[in-house]
Design an enzyme around this catalytic site. Structure first.
Site: not given
Ligand code: UD1
Length: 336
Positions: A124, A149, A153
């Site tokens: 991302s 989150y 990644k």
């Protein structure tokens, strides 16, 4: 040639399953349906006329995954599975670290055991954190993520890169998505968030369909042309096509490569609202609300590397994104 997709009952995975099947690959899918529906896969099969073997399993379950590898013998794995709600990750960091890291570690171990050497990962733009200046290139500084989150990644990028470094036969492609929106033009598959959406486009479509009363525009005092936040929205069908190109690359190279997948153009919240109204003829009532914590003013990609190396670039317009999101939402007001 079989490609194993984890989490492909979800939004980006389902569109990629269709694109891979249309490009002539056999697709096998593993999903635990914790945030998705098997109906999405049935619709992918109907759209393409191809069977997609579907395994219900937790990717962290190595025994189950070993059986799936033995049965499907994949040439490559595309790893979409993971928890993805930013706000929830702040409230429940251990849930995010445990799930997103455990699944990836088990998957990479199963790949090593099975001799599968091609790994493509859904990363991302969030890995750029707040440090880099726009437009982000793949060389922009990463880290400084604003939530767990994003850190998962970032960490998975490090883990997969380390695996490729240790095994010269391994190929790892890290795809840094910007803001995926839109849906398959058939209106049969699309984004199906559970509960109240966190992201802008599903929020807009749910206001338009009457499920929510109005959009909250988070801040109109940013240093951007109209004061609202600017993002690089990319049509999910373009994004899916990027995965097909990334797979071709992974099948013919070794080592680790990173690609931004966006359009290279920034669009503000109010520009998107007005584009949606113009594309659909449906009004989207909104109110200006306070800034959302953790948001940046402006995020967009430099996508020249994907064009140069993969021969890929986004083709669809903001109008396509709005019209296709709306077709999906209005044909499926309650999702799958
Ligand atoms: C968010 C995540 C990012 C994740 C991505 C998945 C953060 C900080 N980032 O990106 O890590 O990869 O989703 O798609 O959460 N907005 C509104 N009203 C709304 C919703 C959004 O005004 O109800 C605005 C936001 O302030 C932002 C823009 O719309 O300016 C896009 O927001 P969103 O769709 O949530 O995506 P990101 O925040 O860019």
């Amino acid at each position: 040639m079989t490609i194993l997709l984890t989490g492909a009952a979800g939004y980006i995975g389902s569109h990629t399953a269709v694109a891979l099947a249309e490009a002539g690959y056999d697709v096998a899918i593993v999903d635990d349906f914790s945030n998705s529906s098997p109906e999405a896969v049935r619709r992918c099969e109907a759209l393409t006329g191809k069977k997609m073997p579907l395994y219900e399993a937790d990717v962290a379950d190595k025994a189950a995954m070993a059986r799936i590898f033995a049965e499907t013998k994949p040439a490559a794995v595309i790893h979409f599975a993971g928890h993805k709600a930013v706000g929830e990750s702040v409230a429940k960091p251990l849930k995010y670290y445990r799930n997103n890291l455990d699944t990836t570690l088990s998957l990479l171990e199963c790949m090593a055991d099975a001799g599968c050497k091609r790994f493509i990962f859904s990363s991302s733009a969030t890995v750029y954190g707040a440090k880099a200046a726009v437009p982000y290139t793949e060389e922009s500084e990463t880290g400084g993520c604003t939530n767990p989150y994003g850190w998962t990644k970032f960490m998975i990028e490090q883990i997969a890169g380390g695996v490729a470094k240790a095994d010269p036969a391994m190929s790892v492609v890290l795809l840094r998505y910007f803001n995926p929106v839109g849906a398959h033009p058939s209106g049969r598959i699309g984004e199906n968030p559970s509960g109240i959406p966190n992201n802008l486009m599903p929020y807009i479509t749910q206001v338009a369909v009457g499920r929510l009363p109005h959009l909250n525009v988070f801040g109109d005092d940013y240093d951007t042309p109209d004061g609202t936040g600017v993002r690089d929205y990319i049509h999910v069908v373009d994004l899916a096509a990027g995965h097909v190109k990334a797979l071709e690359y992974a099948l013919s190279h070794t080592g680790t490569e990173v690609f931004n997948l966006g359009t290279g153009h920034g669009v503000s919240v109010l520009e998107l609202v007005h584009a949606f109204e113009a594309a659909t003829g449906v009004k989207v009532p909104y109110v200006i609300a306070p800034r959302r914590p953790g948001d940046l003013a402006s995020v967009y990609a430099d996508c020249s590397k994907a064009k140069r190396v993969l021969g890929w670039k986004a083709e669809k317009t903001v109008q396509d994104m709005c019209a296709d999101s709306w077709r999906w939402q209005s044909n499926n007001p309650n999702g799958y």
